[in-house]
Design a protein around this motif. Sequence first.
Motif, PDB file in Angstrom:
ATOM      1  N   ALA A   1      -0.316 -29.387 -29.199  1.00 19.47           N
ATOM      2  CA  ALA A   1       0.676 -30.685 -29.158  1.00 19.47           C
ATOM      3  C   ALA A   1       2.065 -30.324 -30.183  1.00 19.47           C
ATOM      4  O   ALA A   1       1.845 -29.584 -31.172  1.00 19.47           O
ATOM      5  CB  ALA A   1      -0.109 -31.855 -29.899  1.00 19.47           C
ATOM      6  N   SER A   2       2.924 -31.124 -29.996  1.00 18.08           N
ATOM      7  CA  SER A   2       4.177 -31.115 -30.557  1.00 18.08           C
ATOM      8  C   SER A   2       4.714 -32.510 -30.657  1.00 18.08           C
ATOM      9  O   SER A   2       4.758 -33.302 -29.406  1.00 18.08           O
ATOM     10  CB  SER A   2       5.123 -30.178 -30.158  1.00 18.08           C
ATOM     11  OG  SER A   2       6.310 -30.145 -30.789  1.00 18.08           O
ATOM     12  N   ASN A   3       5.357 -33.018 -31.774  1.00 16.24           N
ATOM     13  CA  ASN A   3       5.919 -34.262 -31.968  1.00 16.24           C
ATOM     14  C   ASN A   3       7.550 -34.031 -31.513  1.00 16.24           C
ATOM     15  O   ASN A   3       8.391 -34.966 -31.762  1.00 16.24           O
ATOM     16  CB  ASN A   3       5.839 -35.223 -33.196  1.00 16.24           C
ATOM     17  CG  ASN A   3       6.159 -34.426 -34.427  1.00 16.24           C
ATOM     18  OD1 ASN A   3       6.998 -33.433 -34.076  1.00 16.24           O
ATOM     19  ND2 ASN A   3       5.785 -34.745 -35.497  1.00 16.24           N
ATOM     20  N   ARG A   4       8.125 -32.790 -31.259  1.00 13.51           N
ATOM     21  CA  ARG A   4       9.107 -32.521 -30.733  1.00 13.51           C
ATOM     22  C   ARG A   4       9.339 -31.907 -29.333  1.00 13.51           C
ATOM     23  O   ARG A   4       8.333 -31.126 -29.254  1.00 13.51           O
ATOM     24  CB  ARG A   4       9.659 -31.412 -32.053  1.00 13.51           C
ATOM     25  CG  ARG A   4      10.040 -31.977 -33.334  1.00 13.51           C
ATOM     26  CD  ARG A   4      10.707 -30.703 -34.225  1.00 13.51           C
ATOM     27  NE  ARG A   4       9.667 -29.674 -34.566  1.00 13.51           N
ATOM     28  CZ  ARG A   4       9.989 -28.666 -35.158  1.00 13.51           C
ATOM     29  NH1 ARG A   4      11.257 -28.280 -35.348  1.00 13.51           N
ATOM     30  NH2 ARG A   4       8.971 -27.767 -35.470  1.00 13.51           N
ATOM     31  N   PRO A   5      10.393 -32.076 -28.853  1.00 15.35           N
ATOM     32  CA  PRO A   5      10.421 -31.608 -27.512  1.00 15.35           C
ATOM     33  C   PRO A   5      10.393 -29.987 -27.516  1.00 15.35           C
ATOM     34  O   PRO A   5      11.254 -29.498 -28.256  1.00 15.35           O
ATOM     35  CB  PRO A   5      11.516 -32.166 -26.691  1.00 15.35           C
ATOM     36  CG  PRO A   5      11.776 -33.528 -27.553  1.00 15.35           C
ATOM     37  CD  PRO A   5      11.319 -33.234 -29.202  1.00 15.35           C
ATOM     38  N   MET A   6       9.722 -29.254 -26.869  1.00 13.04           N
ATOM     39  CA  MET A   6       9.506 -27.904 -27.125  1.00 13.04           C
ATOM     40  C   MET A   6      10.672 -27.063 -26.105  1.00 13.04           C
ATOM     41  O   MET A   6      11.004 -26.105 -26.520  1.00 13.04           O
ATOM     42  CB  MET A   6       8.157 -27.644 -26.484  1.00 13.04           C
ATOM     43  CG  MET A   6       6.951 -27.990 -27.244  1.00 13.04           C
ATOM     44  SD  MET A   6       6.905 -27.228 -28.810  1.00 13.04           S
ATOM     45  CE  MET A   6       6.572 -25.453 -28.501  1.00 13.04           C
ATOM     46  N   GLY A   7      11.109 -27.927 -25.097  1.00 19.13           N
ATOM     47  CA  GLY A   7      12.328 -27.218 -24.305  1.00 19.13           C
ATOM     48  C   GLY A   7      13.391 -26.800 -25.118  1.00 19.13           C
ATOM     49  O   GLY A   7      13.969 -25.610 -25.080  1.00 19.13           O
ATOM     50  N   PRO A   8      13.875 -27.616 -25.873  1.00 17.54           N
ATOM     51  CA  PRO A   8      15.117 -27.142 -26.747  1.00 17.54           C
ATOM     52  C   PRO A   8      14.728 -26.176 -27.675  1.00 17.54           C
ATOM     53  O   PRO A   8      15.721 -25.320 -28.085  1.00 17.54           O
ATOM     54  CB  PRO A   8      15.682 -28.437 -27.382  1.00 17.54           C
ATOM     55  CG  PRO A   8      15.153 -29.521 -26.391  1.00 17.54           C
ATOM     56  CD  PRO A   8      13.816 -29.038 -26.069  1.00 17.54           C
ATOM     57  N   LEU A   9      13.474 -26.339 -28.069  1.00 17.22           N
ATOM     58  CA  LEU A   9      12.941 -25.177 -29.400  1.00 17.22           C
ATOM     59  C   LEU A   9      12.845 -23.829 -28.502  1.00 17.22           C
ATOM     60  O   LEU A   9      13.320 -22.773 -29.135  1.00 17.22           O
ATOM     61  CB  LEU A   9      11.815 -25.539 -29.969  1.00 17.22           C
ATOM     62  CG  LEU A   9      11.603 -26.880 -30.589  1.00 17.22           C
ATOM     63  CD1 LEU A   9      10.341 -27.165 -31.110  1.00 17.22           C
ATOM     64  CD2 LEU A   9      12.551 -26.634 -31.984  1.00 17.22           C
ATOM     65  N   VAL A  10      12.645 -23.795 -27.361  1.00 18.24           N
ATOM     66  CA  VAL A  10      12.445 -22.601 -26.603  1.00 18.24           C
ATOM     67  C   VAL A  10      14.016 -21.992 -26.229  1.00 18.24           C
ATOM     68  O   VAL A  10      14.140 -20.849 -26.414  1.00 18.24           O
ATOM     69  CB  VAL A  10      11.664 -22.652 -25.404  1.00 18.24           C
ATOM     70  CG1 VAL A  10      11.748 -21.400 -24.396  1.00 18.24           C
ATOM     71  CG2 VAL A  10      10.086 -22.883 -25.630  1.00 18.24           C
ATOM     72  N   ALA A  11      14.819 -22.790 -25.954  1.00 20.85           N
ATOM     73  CA  ALA A  11      16.083 -22.556 -25.661  1.00 20.85           C
ATOM     74  C   ALA A  11      16.983 -21.920 -26.943  1.00 20.85           C
ATOM     75  O   ALA A  11      17.618 -21.023 -26.652  1.00 20.85           O
ATOM     76  CB  ALA A  11      16.842 -23.737 -24.968  1.00 20.85           C
ATOM     77  N   ALA A  12      16.570 -22.472 -28.128  1.00 19.90           N
ATOM     78  CA  ALA A  12      17.172 -22.238 -29.191  1.00 19.90           C
ATOM     79  C   ALA A  12      16.469 -20.927 -29.922  1.00 19.90           C
ATOM     80  O   ALA A  12      16.851 -20.493 -30.989  1.00 19.90           O
ATOM     81  CB  ALA A  12      17.180 -23.186 -30.397  1.00 19.90           C
TER      82      ALA A  12
END
Length: 384
Positions: free
Chosen positions: A291-302
């Motif tokens: 689980a994550s309270n932050r969207p994972m897509g932008p983290l992967v992109a960054a």
Amino acid sequence: MANENRLGQQCGASWGDFTEADRRSWLMESVLDGLPQSLRVVDRDMNLIYANRAARAGGAEGAADPDGKCYTGMGKNEPCESCPVTELEPSSMGAYAVTTQVFAQEQSGNGTSACLVLSSISAPPHADQAVGQAEGLPVPSADAKENRLGRLIGRSDVMHHLFDMIRLVAPSDATVLLEGESGTGKEMVAQTVHEFSRRRDHPFVVIDCGALPETLLESELFGHVRGAFTGAVAAKPGLFEEAHGGTIFLDEIADMSPALQAKLLRVIQEGEIKPVGGTRRVKVDTRIIAASNRPMGPLVAAKAFREDLYYRLAVIPMTIPPLRRRREDVPSLIEVFVAEFCARYGRPPLAVPPEATRLLTAHAWPGNVRELRHVIERAVVTAS
């Protein structure tokens, strides 16, 4: 069920306007289309009868055409040398079952394609067919009268959608990635998935990946041998071993260091761990829900989170709605919380005035269900 999302096209209709079969068919298609891997479903004659979004993007056109063959969708003119379709025995499993019998991979020119091979598929499925379930697995059902599933409460469309998603994914062993704001109840969703799975009689282990430094988190997850570090006077099993046969819930997975991300990826791929300071690898059978309270897509992109690990975790992605998107659930939550805290603190049953309920329902609740629960607890304690 066609490849196009039939229910999604009817924007003016409410979730409750559709039959149970329609809803389950649409939800299963949503699950399959949400997979990052290329996925095709074939019958015993190798006819390609379904392809998810990733497969269609890779060229598996005409997936519902019974004359099309699975291997042509992977750019081949002949069947694969070792196809498990020919080895399947007939069973009563439905066309869109959650639990698979065979999961095979075939290398193609565009990378790795996954074949989801199920028995007793003889014709393209249709939207009015109920989603199949593997035999012997518990199928959770939401109580239509009380609008709850396990400890989860909700009468809104988004919560009924979530209930149905849990119903679909619980019987499988697929990894689940829960995304949602803090306080939305991700841990409770994970526990509900566990309680309605075949692993329900085994441990449900929780760890907050953002609450511990890297070295301590590694030891907690994988264990350590005696003398691995200062203070390691005895060997200690990790949480993956403690959760063997059950489920481990990795909360705030986005806070895990890159080094630990690599080790977690190996656990998912190989099903084994290596204790800190040890040389022997230990096999584990543990379902992972992250689980994550932050969207994972932008983290992967960054490049802040490993892309390969993200795809491994997000086999079943689920988004938990914030409370402001399910305001019609607030009165039911208030009623449950008031009863809970009256019993806990020995108070007589308290009634919430309609005006108070209206004001609480209109509030934005940035802290979501957790904030509402704390407000009700404070109100019960201080009420005259």
